[in-house]
Design an enzyme around this catalytic site. Structure first.
Site, PDB file in Angstrom:
ATOM      1  N   TYR A  39     -42.438  62.015  38.782  1.00 21.18           N
ATOM      2  CA  TYR A  39     -41.436  61.760  37.729  1.00 21.18           C
ATOM      3  C   TYR A  39     -41.955  62.152  36.342  1.00 21.18           C
ATOM      4  O   TYR A  39     -41.167  62.275  35.404  1.00 21.18           O
ATOM      5  CB  TYR A  39     -41.046  60.276  37.680  1.00 21.18           C
ATOM      6  CG  TYR A  39     -40.395  59.713  38.915  1.00 21.18           C
ATOM      7  CD1 TYR A  39     -40.023  60.511  39.991  1.00 21.18           C
ATOM      8  CD2 TYR A  39     -40.158  58.337  39.014  1.00 21.18           C
ATOM      9  CE1 TYR A  39     -39.443  59.970  41.126  1.00 21.18           C
ATOM     10  CE2 TYR A  39     -39.567  57.788  40.147  1.00 21.18           C
ATOM     11  CZ  TYR A  39     -39.226  58.596  41.200  1.00 21.18           C
ATOM     12  OH  TYR A  39     -38.649  58.053  42.316  1.00 21.18           O
ATOM     13  N   HIS A  97     -45.215  59.174  48.686  1.00 21.51           N
ATOM     14  CA  HIS A  97     -43.851  59.489  48.263  1.00 21.51           C
ATOM     15  C   HIS A  97     -43.045  60.189  49.355  1.00 21.51           C
ATOM     16  O   HIS A  97     -41.882  59.844  49.593  1.00 21.51           O
ATOM     17  CB  HIS A  97     -43.895  60.358  47.005  1.00 21.51           C
ATOM     18  CG  HIS A  97     -42.639  60.306  46.198  1.00 21.51           C
ATOM     19  ND1 HIS A  97     -42.608  60.592  44.866  1.00 21.51           N
ATOM     20  CD2 HIS A  97     -41.361  59.992  46.539  1.00 21.51           C
ATOM     21  CE1 HIS A  97     -41.362  60.450  44.403  1.00 21.51           C
ATOM     22  NE2 HIS A  97     -40.600  60.109  45.410  1.00 21.51           N
TER      23      HIS A  97
END
Length: 266
Positions: A39, A97
């Site tokens: 991110y 992730h």
């Protein structure tokens, strides 16, 4: 480990937009924040939290390790870098992730490194994200089900992921739902809107309450204070059996998060 039922997701939030969202969230009572290395906002989140006047011990921070950092030494180094950006000596939850595409890095290597990160005190708990039934089974063989705090997966009324969730429940692995509003698509659904009208609630509250009542944690993102407040109030909304049945009928396997690195879904 008890994972907070609701937290603030920070996907796509950066800079002042993220800072304002985090400060509003803290003032409203949010204590859980979800980020990820990819991110590129861990430093922004760390700064926002540091200036937010809530003690670190009252917060629950989650970050996710990106696929380029899966080799043993890289994973530990990247997690230490994440901690520096977040201005903390540990996160409460560190997740893989995505599974390594085409098993480029063996699962035993990156899950072993994640387990080592926990032993080193870099994180209090570990888990996975976007793992299928088969991949979760492999992870259990490596770590044991008790060591996997959660599997963070896409879940919303249009993608209810029933087979995977049934397996996770069978194994005692908690579910964290992301994309709870399917980028806003479920907010326009007439069934969701009708249930919202019935309860004098918002469509977002209905979608979140539906997930919360099934025991999932949710991490919706918002930049507007009124939406942040409304999302938090979803924890107080109780849907009845008829509501839940009507939402169950909305499942159509519509997946929002499906990048090229995704595994073969269940």
């Amino acid at each position: 480990m008890n994972i907070p039922a609701i937290g603030l997701g920070t996907y796509r939030l950066k800079g002042q937009v993220l800072t304002d969202s985090v400060h509003n969230a803290l003032e409203l009572g949010y204590r859980a924040f979800d980020t990820a290395q990819i991110y590129e906002n861990e430093a922004d989140l760390g700064e926002a939290i540091a200036s937010g006047q809530v003690p670190r011990e009252q917060l629950f921070l989650t970050t996710k390790v990106w696929i380029s950092n899966f080799h043993h030494d890289d994973l530990l180094a990247s997690l230490r870098e994440s901690l520096a950006k977040l201005r903390t000596d540990h996160v409460d939850l560190a997740l893989i992730h995505w599974p390594s595409p085409n098993n480029e890095v063996p699962m035993r290597e990156y899950l072993g490194a994640l387990r080592e990160a926990k032993a080193l005190g870099l994180t209090k708990a570990i888990g996975v994200s976007n793992f299928t039934i088969d991949l979760t089974r492999q992870a259990i063989e490596i770590l044991g089900a008790d060591a996997i705090a959660t599997n963070q997966i896409e879940v919303h009324p249009y993608l209810q992921n029933r087979a995977l969730i049934a397996y996770l429940r069978e194994q005692g692995i908690h579910v964290t739902a992301f994309m709870s509003l399917a980028y806003g698509a479920v907010l326009k659904d007439p069934v969701i809107q009708a249930i919202a009208d019935k309860h004098q609630a918002s469509a977002a509250q209905v979608a979140l309450a539906w997930a919360l009542q099934q025991g999932y944690a949710v991490i919706p993102s918002s930049t507007k204070r009124e939406n942040l407040a409304g999302n938090l109030q979803a924890t107080q909304l109780r849907l009845d059996d008829e509501d839940m049945a009507r939402i169950a009928d909305l499942d159509r396997g519509e997946r929002v998060a499906n990048p090229g690195i995704a595994p073969a879904w269940d």
